[in-house]
Design an enzyme around this catalytic site. Sequence first.
Site, short mmCIF file in Angstrom:
data_model
loop_
_atom_site.label_atom_id
_atom_site.label_comp_id
_atom_site.label_asym_id
_atom_site.label_seq_id
_atom_site.Cartn_x
_atom_site.Cartn_y
_atom_site.Cartn_z
N TYR A 211 -1.71 -1.84 10.19
CA TYR A 211 -1.85 -2.03 8.78
C TYR A 211 -0.45 -1.48 8.22
O TYR A 211 -0.07 -2.10 7.33
CB TYR A 211 -2.96 -1.34 8.35
CG TYR A 211 -3.43 -1.49 6.95
CD1 TYR A 211 -4.09 -2.28 6.45
CD2 TYR A 211 -3.09 -0.31 6.26
CE1 TYR A 211 -4.32 -2.42 5.20
CE2 TYR A 211 -3.18 -0.28 4.76
CZ TYR A 211 -3.93 -1.36 4.12
OH TYR A 211 -4.22 -1.43 2.76
N SER B 129 0.76 -1.38 -0.07
CA SER B 129 0.00 -0.17 -0.09
C SER B 129 0.90 1.35 0.05
O SER B 129 2.00 0.96 0.56
CB SER B 129 -0.81 -0.02 1.23
OG SER B 129 -1.49 1.23 1.27
P1 NAD Z 1 -11.75 -5.81 -0.47
O1 NAD Z 1 -11.98 -5.47 1.18
O2 NAD Z 1 -12.61 -5.30 -1.51
O3 NAD Z 1 -10.92 -7.26 -0.68
C1 NAD Z 1 -10.29 -7.82 0.21
C2 NAD Z 1 -10.63 -9.29 0.14
O4 NAD Z 1 -9.69 -10.14 1.03
C3 NAD Z 1 -12.11 -9.68 0.63
O5 NAD Z 1 -12.70 -10.47 -0.33
C4 NAD Z 1 -11.84 -10.53 2.09
O6 NAD Z 1 -12.90 -11.59 1.98
C5 NAD Z 1 -10.52 -10.99 1.51
N1 NAD Z 1 -9.80 -11.45 2.95
C6 NAD Z 1 -9.90 -10.72 4.01
N2 NAD Z 1 -9.34 -11.59 5.06
C7 NAD Z 1 -8.69 -12.89 4.44
C8 NAD Z 1 -8.07 -13.93 4.89
N3 NAD Z 1 -7.50 -14.16 5.90
N4 NAD Z 1 -7.81 -14.92 3.80
C9 NAD Z 1 -8.20 -14.81 2.59
N5 NAD Z 1 -8.92 -13.60 2.06
C10 NAD Z 1 -9.06 -12.42 3.11
O7 NAD Z 1 -10.21 -4.91 -0.54
P2 NAD Z 1 -9.13 -4.23 -1.36
O8 NAD Z 1 -9.25 -3.01 -1.73
O9 NAD Z 1 -9.54 -5.15 -2.88
O10 NAD Z 1 -7.76 -4.66 -1.00
C11 NAD Z 1 -7.09 -5.71 -1.72
C12 NAD Z 1 -5.71 -5.40 -1.09
O11 NAD Z 1 -5.36 -4.09 -1.44
C13 NAD Z 1 -5.32 -5.60 0.33
O12 NAD Z 1 -4.26 -6.04 0.67
C14 NAD Z 1 -5.41 -4.18 0.79
O13 NAD Z 1 -4.68 -3.95 1.96
C15 NAD Z 1 -4.78 -3.39 -0.39
N6 NAD Z 1 -4.97 -2.11 -0.51
C16 NAD Z 1 -6.30 -1.51 -0.56
C17 NAD Z 1 -6.23 -0.02 -0.60
C18 NAD Z 1 -7.56 0.46 -0.52
O14 NAD Z 1 -7.86 1.75 -0.55
N7 NAD Z 1 -8.58 0.03 -0.80
C19 NAD Z 1 -5.12 0.56 -0.88
C20 NAD Z 1 -3.88 0.17 -0.77
C21 NAD Z 1 -3.69 -1.30 -0.51
#
Ligand code: NAD
Length: 257
Positions: free
Chosen positions: A157, A143
């Site tokens: 985080y 991130s």
């Molecule tokens: P999201 O919440 O839409 O998707 C995350 C998915 O991970 C969900 O389907 C959830 O069920 C799954 N998950 C959670 N815990 C889990 C576990 N223990 N085992 C397997 N699956 C699990 O979020 P997103 O935005 O698509 O996030 C994806 C990645 O991107 C994450 O690593 C997040 O930290 C990172 N990220 C997101 C953002 C943002 O602004 N959304 C920014 C930077 C990084």
Amino acid sequence: MRLKDKVAVITGASSGIGREAALLFAQEGAKIVAADVNDAEGEKTAAQINEANGKAVFVHADVSKSRDCENMIYTAEEIFGKLDILFNNAGIMHSEDDDAVSTEDDVWDLTMNVNLKGVFLGCKYGIPALRRAGGGSIINTASFVAIVGAATPQLAYTTSKGGVLAMTRELSVIHARENIRVNALCPGPLQTELLMKFLDTEEKKQRRLVHVPMGRFGKAKEMADAALFLASEESSYVTGTTFTVDGGLTAAYVTPE
Ligand code: NAD
């Protein structure tokens, strides 16, 4: 097709980046193992791919559990014969993650177990499979918060994502001569469930957007496009990078009005 005959395991494939990546990689010819703890939505991701004449299976996997990670990699080899691409993307942002004084131990441990240990376990079982396939590409979702600090703290985080960057760099060096590339994807703030459940008012959204030169949140599809580049042969000389896709956020000192 940019991923013709490739096999990809994607974690967090029930939502957001993981789902978009599963759909996109499948369109580009990859067979998909969609892994997540959300079975109903994960089955939907796989069904959507299969209905469009792609090939996908859903496997229940909690990435913080060793046995589940072993099983998701086993599934790729058992059903599709090999593993070429491992997208360690699952992650959580806990609502009680705060500063060092206020964050409870259990919130810290859960965040580390999913966001950091989950990437380690994916690699622990994925790398031997990539070796058996003659090499491949690992993409770990970190991130922008691993690069710049924020006064609105989410210490567990942020620290977990910093660990993902460090792990990615070291793995890239260890495995560089085995034809295994390892890169970190660093998204900016996105319009996905993960962030929007916290930025639940227009005022909160605008407060965050002040920091983004492009003046908008990123889309999961834009992260999937970046991951596709890292997964494909087009990035054949790219390893150990922090691949930032953030609308200019980490480049900015002052953003335009
Ligand atoms: P999201 O919440 O839409 O998707 C995350 C998915 O991970 C969900 O389907 C959830 O069920 C799954 N998950 C959670 N815990 C889990 C576990 N223990 N085992 C397997 N699956 C699990 O979020 P997103 O935005 O698509 O996030 C994806 C990645 O991107 C994450 O690593 C997040 O930290 C990172 N990220 C997101 C953002 C943002 O602004 N959304 C920014 C930077 C990084």
